[in-house]
Design an enzyme around this catalytic site. Structure first.
Site, PDB file in Angstrom:
ATOM      1  N   GLU A 185       4.408  21.188  17.310  1.00 33.62           N
ATOM      2  CA  GLU A 185       4.085  21.447  16.032  1.00 33.62           C
ATOM      3  C   GLU A 185       2.733  22.024  16.456  1.00 33.62           C
ATOM      4  O   GLU A 185       1.994  22.426  17.197  1.00 33.62           O
ATOM      5  CB  GLU A 185       3.366  20.036  15.727  1.00 33.62           C
ATOM      6  N   ASP A 188      15.239  14.098  21.130  1.00 37.20           N
ATOM      7  CA  ASP A 188      13.700  14.407  21.032  1.00 37.20           C
ATOM      8  C   ASP A 188      12.856  13.744  22.577  1.00 37.20           C
ATOM      9  O   ASP A 188      13.321  12.312  22.417  1.00 37.20           O
ATOM     10  CB  ASP A 188      14.108  13.700  19.298  1.00 37.20           C
ATOM     11  N   ILE A 197      14.818  20.729  13.025  1.00 34.10           N
ATOM     12  CA  ILE A 197      14.032  19.184  13.751  1.00 34.10           C
ATOM     13  C   ILE A 197      15.398  18.003  14.357  1.00 34.10           C
ATOM     14  O   ILE A 197      15.758  17.365  15.002  1.00 34.10           O
ATOM     15  CB  ILE A 197      12.953  19.352  13.924  1.00 34.10           C
ATOM     16  N   GLY A 198      16.296  18.100  12.611  1.00 32.17           N
ATOM     17  CA  GLY A 198      16.957  17.330  12.710  1.00 32.17           C
ATOM     18  C   GLY A 198      17.806  16.386  11.370  1.00 32.17           C
ATOM     19  O   GLY A 198      18.498  16.871  10.769  1.00 32.17           O
ATOM     20  N   SER A 199      15.957  15.789  10.740  1.00 29.64           N
ATOM     21  CA  SER A 199      16.965  15.254   9.797  1.00 29.64           C
ATOM     22  C   SER A 199      16.715  15.879   9.061  1.00 29.64           C
ATOM     23  O   SER A 199      15.333  16.929   8.607  1.00 29.64           O
ATOM     24  CB  SER A 199      16.000  13.768   9.729  1.00 29.64           C
ATOM     25  N   LEU A 235       0.483  -1.547   0.265  1.00 34.28           N
ATOM     26  CA  LEU A 235       0.242   0.216  -0.197  1.00 34.28           C
ATOM     27  C   LEU A 235       0.981   1.286  -0.333  1.00 34.28           C
ATOM     28  O   LEU A 235       0.657   2.232  -0.606  1.00 34.28           O
ATOM     29  CB  LEU A 235      -0.932  -0.028   1.075  1.00 34.28           C
ATOM     30  N   LYS A 236       1.724   0.989   1.199  1.00 31.25           N
ATOM     31  CA  LYS A 236       2.745   2.185   0.484  1.00 31.25           C
ATOM     32  C   LYS A 236       3.462   2.595  -0.500  1.00 31.25           C
ATOM     33  O   LYS A 236       3.287   4.065  -0.593  1.00 31.25           O
ATOM     34  CB  LYS A 236       4.043   2.247   1.919  1.00 31.25           C
ATOM     35  N   HIS A 241       4.376  17.226   7.055  1.00 31.21           N
ATOM     36  CA  HIS A 241       4.024  15.586   6.443  1.00 31.21           C
ATOM     37  C   HIS A 241       3.232  16.044   5.873  1.00 31.21           C
ATOM     38  O   HIS A 241       1.941  15.102   4.715  1.00 31.21           O
ATOM     39  CB  HIS A 241       2.751  15.332   8.155  1.00 31.21           C
TER      40      HIS A 241
END
Length: 775
Positions: A672, A606, A438-440, A18-19, A701
């Site tokens: 958020e 985190d 935030i980091g990545s 599905l992804k 997102h």
């Protein structure tokens, strides 16, 4: 004769079909017909896997989120989504993620503000929050559910549609004005009556109606509404299985037992003590479904112990006893048989979705035909449990001694925030509205490929190190060009914020294919925490130190905190979670201190999952917060005053635990706020949060890019609640799932917005005290 059923099965597919189908469709590489074909294949396979059940769940499949499915089934869409170009699926994905698929010819895609996303009760699954306004209307459209029912009926098995109950739907909904969810109860129940009547016309006998809010603490208006709702629904020709999970009914036990339904499902993993009462409350025609297999964790069930307390109930209820997992199996991986690299001993201790259904079948056979008919299966189960209990791999005396040596001084910084802030201001010389991430940063195909090659042993460490350093160099260079104030190394070496650390900590093991849906196409592979935790060597220091050497700007060290490592893992169930959290705290504390020694003076720890670990009953919150906050403070508070500690929290409401958040005493917290339009900051009108805060202004997102103007507007809202001298500007989460083509312009807009805010140069409009905030 006891019967079996299931509350829901993983919908991502055994190989995340599905992804990949969703992402292909969103990118315009495949058609809607292709997407539907993949979905139908997954559903068909899932029903085949569940063929031994007496009732097969239908309606548990979703393209994105089952709460959003319910909103669309009820015709309850945000106004901004009603006039979107395209069909119903385009509307659906636009609410879920801000847009549907790219047009293959123009590469354009109309977009809107995506729906707010938050955690499903105390899980790591995210749902799209239904929005209520005084003009909200409901209009039933059950086409999607009816289509799945027709598909399932072709298999010739008894089916059981799965729907979210009206009370839980209202409870999950968020008013966008002064309306209250209960105002919509009458309008909503009319749609449910029509739905159940329609299902009856399609030869449906039983419907599973999920009301997990009944395991929370509800005020009288809610209980009165639930009572009225189910009295109205009792006139429909459908048998309702009222389903609760994720906890015990507690003070709602007697109330629930009196609701006019044909059966009850109780989470017997968490509420075994309530089984006897509920059994005695049943009328002669009501059934009792017991969740006897843990749907939230991956450990083998103790089948003999379960049979010991089940057998008397089975003898009493006979065919009126149904057996099931405690909750939907979407929270566990699909099939342990796919794991050919797991240690054999540890593998024997585990049970994924397929295996949980097999455990269910063994229990049914033993109850209906005697334990002797499954003697070998029960013997194998006992041996697995004995192996785990006696394994020398579980306990580490050194770790246990370190726990006993923790004192109060381990939980506090040397100085208070004001003193630390002054020292840090002189050290870092950051501007007003400092910018960071935030980091990545985006995980490209090249990065994933090099990690896989190294993991397989196809390349030497020196080659791997060279490639990762190249990625770090590029990431640092891009951040400097954009003009960010505090940089990160981008985390090219990390597959996942939990898995990466778990792979280097003793006491963890890992699956290859143990994927679980987090939201939409986003899947995570939670590590399995089976024993005492220790850190044998530094995990992030060399990469972060290298990154710092490439720039004169401050470089943030990036770590995952102990409570998030706990809550986002499959955790051992043979000791209190609080003990495991402290073990993790000591391990990550060692990494914090080594980063500081290496010259990394800003460290982000985190705790994205802190809020979701809260018990569902508010009366139990404080006990959890006591040990969770302690674990964070043990991790963070061994550093000098000059070292700035950041923490980050993902999509979850935290207003009701703001005092605990403040007690963490992190120098900077990032949260958020972009999807919620800064509503999460409303709490600061009444609570004088003492430290610095970075409200997320870029919804990572969604593929939609934030404009400079939208970021400025959001930060001005933030400055009405928090002094601008204590505000940071940042995205609302890590950027690994986005593309560089999205990230670079979004961050450029973020930096431009910060510069505009600095240029305004006026005194802070923030209200610095609760008294002024209320004035």
């Amino acid at each position: 004769m006891a019967l079996t059923h299931n509350l829901g099965f993983p919908r991502i597919g055994a190989n995340r079909e599905l992804k990949f189908a969703l992402e292909s469709f969103w990118q315009g590489k495949s058609t809607e017909a292709d997407l539907h074909a993949t979905a139908q294949a997954i559903r068909s396979k899932n029903w085949q896997v569940q063929a031994s059940l007496d009732f097969t769940p239908v309606g548990d499949f979703s393209f994105y989120d089952h709460v959003l499915d319910t909103s669309f089934m009820l015709g309850h869409l945000p106004e901004r989504a009603k006039n979107i170009d395209g069909n119903r699926l385009d509307q659906y994905f636009s609410v879920a993620r801000g847009r549907s698929a790219r047009n293959q010819n123009t590469n354009a895609c109309p977009h809107i503000h995506a729906g707010e996303m938050t955690k499903w009760f105390d899980t790591n699954y995210h749902y799209i929050v239904p929005e209520l306004t005084q003009g909200s209307e409901f209009k039933l459209n059950a086409t999607a559910l009816l289509s799945q029912i027709k598909e399932a009926q072709q298999f010739g098995r008894a089916i059981k549609p799965v729907i979210i109950g009206p009370a839980t739907y209202l409870w999950l909904s968020k008013p966008k004005d002064k309306s209250h969810p209960l105002e919509f109860a009458q309008q909503l129940v009319e749609q449910y009556i029509d739905l159940l009547t329609l299902l009856s016309e399609h030869q449906v006998e039983w419907v599973q109606i999920d009301e997990p809010i009944l395991v929370t603490e509800l005020e009288k208006p809610w209980l009165d509404t639930i009572d009225a709702l189910y009295k109205a629904l009792s006139d429909t020709p459908i048998k309702l299985l009222l389903t609760t999970y994720f906890g015990s009914l507690g003070e709602n036990l007697h109330f629930t037992s009196q609701l006019p339904v044909a059966g009850f499902h109780l989470d017997a993993i968490n509420a075994q003590h309530e089984v006897e009462f509920l059994t005695n409350q049943l009328t002669d025609n009501q059934i009792l479904s017991l969740g006897v297999i843990n749907g939230r964790n991956v450990w083998v069930s103790d089948l003999n112990a379960t049979l010991n307390w089940l057998e008397p109930i089975s003898n009493k209820l006979k065919h009126r006893l149904w057996l099931a997992p405690s909750c939907s199996l979407i929270h566990v991986p699909v099939d342990l048989n796919s794991e050919d690299k797991l240690d054999d001993e540890i593998k024997s201790w585990l049970s994924f979705a397929h295996q949980k259904l097999q455990e269910l079948a063994i229990l049914k056979q033993a109850l209906n035909h005697g334990r002797h008919t499954v003697e070998s299966e029960l013997d194998q189960n006992s041996k697995a449990l004995e192996s785990r209990a006696s394994s020398a791999r579980i306990h580490n005396p050194i770790v246990q001694n370190a726990l006993s040596a923790i004192t109060k001084t381990d939980e506090a910084r040397d100085s208070g925030y004001e003193t630390r802030a002054a020292i840090q201001s002189k050290q870092f010389h950051l501007p007003l509205y400092p910018t960071t991430t935030i980091g990545s940063f985006p995980q490209t195909e090249d990065i994933r490929k090099i990690r896989q090659q190294f993991k397989r042993g196809d390349i030497r460490f020196s080659d791997y190190q060279h490639k990762i350093r190249e990625a770090i160099n590029e990431c640092v260079s891009i951040q400097e060009a954009i003009g960010l104030d505090v940089l990160v190394h981008g985390e090219a070496e990390r597959n996942d914020m939990v898995e990466y650390f778990g792979e280097q900590l003793q006491g963890y093991t890992f699956s290859q294919f143990g994927w679980v849906q987090s939201y939409g196409s986003r899947c995570v592979k939670p590590p399995i925490l089976f024993g005492d935790i220790s850190r044998p060597f530094p995990m992030t220091v060399s990469w972060t130190k290298y990154a710092q050497a490439q720039t004169s700007k401050p470089m943030k060290g990036m770590l995952t905190g102990p409570v998030t490592l706990l809550n986002w893992s499959f955790v051992r169930d043979d000791q209190p979670r609080s003990v495991t959290a402290l073990q993790l705290a000591l391990a990550i504390k060692s990494e914090v201190l080594d980063l500081e020694k290496a010259g990394i003076n800003i460290i982000q720890i985190d705790e994205a999952a802190l809020r979701e670990g809260l018990p569902l009953k508010k009366s139990e919150w404080q006990a959890y917060l006591d040990w969770a906050i302690k674990a964070f403070k043990v991790t963070a508070n061994g550093v000098k005053d000059s070292t700035q500690i950041h923490t980050h929290m993902c999509y979850s409401e935290f207003n009701d635990i703001i005092e605990a958040i403040a007690d963490m005493d992190a120098d900077v917290i990032t949260i958020e706020t972009s999807r919620s339009d800064m509503e999460l900051l409303d709490v600061f009108q009444h609570f004088n949060y003492p430290n610095q805060i970075g409200p997320g202004v870029y919804d990572i997102h969604s593929p939609n890019l934030p404009t400079k103007e939208s970021i400025v507007a959001l930060m001005r809202k933030a400055a009405e609640r928090i002094p601008k001298e204590r505000l940071w500007v940042n995205p609302d989460c890590g950027l690994k799932t986005r593309q560089w083509s999205e990230v670079t312009p979004a961050l450029e807009n973020m930096v431009a917005a910060a510069k505009e805010l600095r240029a305004e140069g006026s005194p802070s409009h923030a209200l610095k005290t609760p008294e002024k905030a209320l004035a």
